[in-house]
Scaffold this motif. Structure first.
Motif, PDB file in Angstrom:
ATOM      1  N   LEU A   4       0.830  -1.209   0.000  1.00 16.39           N
ATOM      2  CA  LEU A   4       0.000   0.000   0.000  1.00 16.39           C
ATOM      3  C   LEU A   4       0.862   1.255   0.000  1.00 16.39           C
ATOM      4  N   LEU A   5       1.930   1.253   0.786  1.00 15.00           N
ATOM      5  CA  LEU A   5       2.815   2.420   0.822  1.00 15.00           C
ATOM      6  C   LEU A   5       3.502   2.615  -0.528  1.00 15.00           C
ATOM      7  N   ILE A   6       3.936   1.528  -1.160  1.00 16.58           N
ATOM      8  CA  ILE A   6       4.553   1.636  -2.489  1.00 16.58           C
ATOM      9  C   ILE A   6       3.542   2.190  -3.483  1.00 16.58           C
ATOM     10  N   LEU A   7       2.303   1.721  -3.435  1.00 15.81           N
ATOM     11  CA  LEU A   7       1.258   2.236  -4.319  1.00 15.81           C
ATOM     12  C   LEU A   7       1.032   3.724  -4.084  1.00 15.81           C
ATOM     13  N   ASP A  16       2.246   8.657   4.160  1.00 13.11           N
ATOM     14  CA  ASP A  16       2.914   8.016   5.285  1.00 13.11           C
ATOM     15  C   ASP A  16       4.380   7.731   5.000  1.00 13.11           C
ATOM     16  N   ALA A  17       4.843   8.053   3.801  1.00 13.50           N
ATOM     17  CA  ALA A  17       6.215   7.741   3.409  1.00 13.50           C
ATOM     18  C   ALA A  17       7.196   8.747   3.998  1.00 13.50           C
ATOM     19  N   TYR A  22      11.510   6.335   0.802  1.00 16.91           N
ATOM     20  CA  TYR A  22      11.890   6.663  -0.574  1.00 16.91           C
ATOM     21  C   TYR A  22      13.297   6.127  -0.880  1.00 16.91           C
ATOM     22  N   GLY A  23      14.205   6.281   0.067  1.00 16.35           N
ATOM     23  CA  GLY A  23      15.569   5.792  -0.117  1.00 16.35           C
ATOM     24  C   GLY A  23      15.617   4.278  -0.257  1.00 16.35           C
ATOM     25  N   ALA A  24      14.853   3.572   0.581  1.00 18.40           N
ATOM     26  CA  ALA A  24      14.829   2.108   0.521  1.00 18.40           C
ATOM     27  C   ALA A  24      14.246   1.628  -0.800  1.00 18.40           C
ATOM     28  N   LEU A  25      13.203   2.305  -1.281  1.00 20.37           N
ATOM     29  CA  LEU A  25      12.599   1.934  -2.566  1.00 20.37           C
ATOM     30  C   LEU A  25      13.578   2.170  -3.713  1.00 20.37           C
ATOM     31  N   LYS A  26      14.280   3.307  -3.671  1.00 17.37           N
ATOM     32  CA  LYS A  26      15.261   3.610  -4.717  1.00 17.37           C
ATOM     33  C   LYS A  26      16.390   2.582  -4.713  1.00 17.37           C
ATOM     34  N   GLU A  27      16.892   2.222  -3.536  1.00 13.99           N
ATOM     35  CA  GLU A  27      17.960   1.220  -3.449  1.00 13.99           C
ATOM     36  C   GLU A  27      17.511  -0.131  -3.976  1.00 13.99           C
TER      37      GLU A  27
END
Length: 71
Positions: A4-7, A16-17, A22-27
């Motif tokens: 849900l957070l990624i969406l 809620d991000a 954001y850093g973890a998703l980019k990595e």
């Protein structure tokens, strides 16, 4: 990180991000071969992304798989 957070991040509603999310998703995306480009980097134009060129570490192609190289 929840789906849900990624969406929410994908739809620009990441209420809620945190910067850490954001850093973890980019990595995670970079580990999968996504390259993030700044404006004017690699080509004329704005910010964007592309997939990295597959190197020799990409593994075997499906046609190269057989019982002799099944580790």
């Amino acid at each position: 990180m929840s789906a849900l957070l990624i969406l929410q991040i994908e739809t620009s509603n990441g209420y809620d991000a945190t910067p850490q999310h954001y850093g973890a998703l980019k990595e995670a995306l970079e580990r999968l071969g996504v390259v993030f480009l700044r404006a004017g980097e690699e080509a004329a134009g704005g910010e964007g992304l592309r997939l990295a060129a597959a190197g020799s570490e990409a593994g075997l192609r499906p046609e190269e798989l057989h019982s002799a190289n099944d580790d």
